[in-house]
Each structure stands twice: as structure tokens, then as C-alpha cells.
Design a protein around this motif. Structure first.
Motif, short mmCIF file in Angstrom:
data_model
loop_
_atom_site.label_atom_id
_atom_site.label_comp_id
_atom_site.label_asym_id
_atom_site.label_seq_id
_atom_site.Cartn_x
_atom_site.Cartn_y
_atom_site.Cartn_z
N PRO A 145 0.80 -1.24 0.00
CA PRO A 145 0.00 0.00 0.00
C PRO A 145 0.83 1.28 0.00
O PRO A 145 0.54 2.21 -0.75
N LYS A 146 1.88 1.32 0.82
CA LYS A 146 2.69 2.54 0.89
C LYS A 146 3.57 2.69 -0.35
O LYS A 146 3.77 3.80 -0.85
N ILE A 147 4.10 1.58 -0.84
CA ILE A 147 4.90 1.65 -2.07
C ILE A 147 4.02 2.09 -3.23
O ILE A 147 4.42 2.91 -4.06
N HIS A 148 2.79 1.59 -3.27
CA HIS A 148 1.84 1.99 -4.31
C HIS A 148 1.56 3.48 -4.25
O HIS A 148 1.54 4.17 -5.28
N LYS A 149 1.38 4.00 -3.03
CA LYS A 149 1.10 5.43 -2.87
C LYS A 149 2.27 6.28 -3.34
O LYS A 149 2.08 7.32 -3.99
N ILE A 150 3.50 5.86 -3.04
CA ILE A 150 4.69 6.60 -3.47
C ILE A 150 4.78 6.60 -5.00
O ILE A 150 5.08 7.63 -5.62
N LEU A 151 4.51 5.46 -5.62
CA LEU A 151 4.56 5.37 -7.08
C LEU A 151 3.52 6.30 -7.72
O LEU A 151 3.81 6.98 -8.71
N ILE A 152 2.32 6.34 -7.15
CA ILE A 152 1.27 7.23 -7.66
C ILE A 152 1.71 8.69 -7.53
O ILE A 152 1.52 9.50 -8.45
N ASN A 153 2.32 9.02 -6.39
CA ASN A 153 2.80 10.39 -6.18
C ASN A 153 3.92 10.77 -7.15
O ASN A 153 4.13 11.94 -7.44
#
Length: 271
Positions: A48-56
Motif C-alpha cells: 500500500p505505501k509503495i503503491h502510494k509513493i509510485l502514484i505520487n
């Protein structure tokens, strides 16, 4: 040969010099980026956190795809066992629970929570960390570390938070019913700074879930992964974890995937 096999020359040469597809190239690039984010954050982040960083970062990728790539790479976040509270037979006098698990806030310095946890060292045995968290930013705003778990340890942590934050209004401070927090000395200090003291119900750690969660993360991401030689080694590691990692780099889902320091800065700007 081509005529014999009834294959066109172009198909034959293409099979001899295969061109990697755009999808395959993109997958490799994303896996490399996922691995970089994972290692940059000390292997502490899950999908979840890695996904959020990639989206950002402007990537277009689903959470399921990140999970699949992490599985392909053989990586996952550090996992800790869920905290299981146990009932104590010790008789403890109930105190007023003002917070009542209402962790909502509108800005910083409205509600603070505090607790003490144990950290083992080889030479000095058990040492103790008292932490104070602001419920709005989830930032650790004060803490104290010592070889003795007494009233002074609990007071020093709150005092450090008070001197750092300098709240201009009355704050609700929530703790459990530990002897350090129910002592007359602690009560005197809380009265001196004009705080309202709220207490968890007996045997209900969920009343203080946010600070329990921080100590759980500290154990999962730092303490349980190493062996500290002595008090000084543990103190340095805790300082680095809180100041360099937890407050300023670790993103939190509960505050919109930003860091506690970013959340506090935003609150101060809007004040």
C-alpha cells in the motif's frame, strides 16, 4: 530453409532477434523502482505505501500489480504479531476516561497520548522508553529513555513535549493506569502545566491504541531486528528511528500518506 518450413524471411529473422515488448520493458522498470523504494525505506514498507509513493511519482499502476511485482521479487514488509492484551488481576483504581477512544482532532496540540515500553540491551538489561504522541499529526513530540521506569521518566517525556510544542491552550493528555501516571508527582506536574488528564479503563489497551501502535511499529521496524549492546547504543538507535525516520520520512495512512512532520507543518501554516 524458409521455403522448406513455409516461413517468411521476416518471421525467421524476427525469431532470431526477438524484440522485447513495451509491456515487458515497463514491468522491469517498475520492478526496479519498487525495489528501490523498498530498500530506501529499510524494507519497512508494504504494497500500500509503495503503491502510494509510485502514484505520487506520476506512475499509473494498480495496488494489485504492485503486490504481484513484490511477490515476483520475493519482498514484503516486516510483519509483527498483533498485540494481544491480557487482563491483570492487580486491583487498580479507575480514573476518568475523558478521551473515550475519540482520536479525532482539528489541529495540533489538542490531544496527546503517552505510554512506556521496554527495550532490552545485553549489558544494561531492560531499559525503558516513555513516548508522547500528538493525535493530530501522529508525531512523537516528546520522549525519554532511561534504565529506570519511574515517575521521573514519565514526567520527562511530557515535559520534553511541552517545551517543544509550547501549546497555547489546554491539552488533553491520555495515559494508561500505570503507577507512573497515577502517582501524585505526575499529577502535580500535569496540574502545573494546566493539562486535563484522561485515563484508559483498566485492562483496555485499545483506549490508548495510537501510542500502542507506535511502540508496535518501533519494535517491528527497529528493536526486534537488532541486538543492542548497551543503553547508549539503544538510545542512539531510538533517536535515529524517531527523529530521522518515524517523524520525518515514514508516511502514515491515517494522515493521508504524509509524514507526521509534514502534517504538523501544514497545521501550523493554516493556524
Amino acid at each position: 530453409m524458409c521455403k522448406l518450413l513455409k516461413v517468411s524471411r521476416s518471421s525467421y529473422y524476427k525469431s532470431q532477434n526477438p524484440v522485447e515488448s513495451k509491456r515487458s520493458i515497463e514491468n522491469k522498470r517498475l520492478k526496479e523502482e519498487i525495489l528501490k523504494i523498498y530498500n530506501d525505506n529499510k524494507k519497512r514498507y508494504g504494497a500500500p505505501k509503495i503503491h502510494k509513493i509510485l502514484i505520487n511519482q506520476g506512475e499509473s499502476i494498480s495496488l494489485k500489480r504492485v503486490q504481484r511485482f513484490m511477490n515476483d521479487l520475493g519482498i514484503k514488509s516486516i510483519i509483527c504479531k498483533k498485540y494481544k492484551p491480557y487482563s491483570s488481576k492487580t486491583k487498580v483504581e479507575e480514573r476518568e476516561n475523558i478521551l473515550k477512544r475519540d482520536f479525532s482532532t482539528t489541529t495540533i496540540n489538542e490531544k496527546w497520548v503517552t505510554d512506556i515500553t521496554y527495550i532490552h540491551t545485553l549489558r544494561d538489561g531492560w531499559c525503558y522508553l516513555a513516548s508522547v504522541m500528538d493525535l493530530h499529526s501522529r508525531k512523537i513530540i516528546g520522549y525519554a529513555f532511561d534504565k529506570v521506569m519511574d515517575n521521573d521518566l514519565a514526567i520527562r517525556a511530557v515535559k520534553n513535549a511541552y517545551e517543544c510544542q509550547k501549546p497555547g491552550k489546554q491539552v488533553i493528555l491520555h495515559s494508561d493506569l500505570g503507577s507512573q501516571y497515577t502517582s501524585s508527582k505526575f499529577a502535580e506536574y500535569i496540574s502545573e502545566i494546566k493539562f486535563i488528564h484522561s485515563f484508559s479503563s483498566k485492562g483496555n489497551p485499545y483506549d490508548n491504541a495510537c501510542i500502542e501502535s507506535f511502540h508496535s511499529a518501533l519494535k517491528k521496524e527497529e528493536v526486534n531486528l537488532v541486538t543492542y549492546y548497551d543503553f547508549n547504543a539503544a538510545r542512539l538507535a531510538i533517536f535515529q528511528y524517531i527523529e530521522s525516520w518515524y517523524n520525518r520520512k515514514r508516511i502514515h495512512s491515517s494522515i493521508g500518506y504524509i509524514t507526521p512532520q509534514q502534517c504538523e507543518d501544514m497545521a501550523r501554516k493554516s493556524a
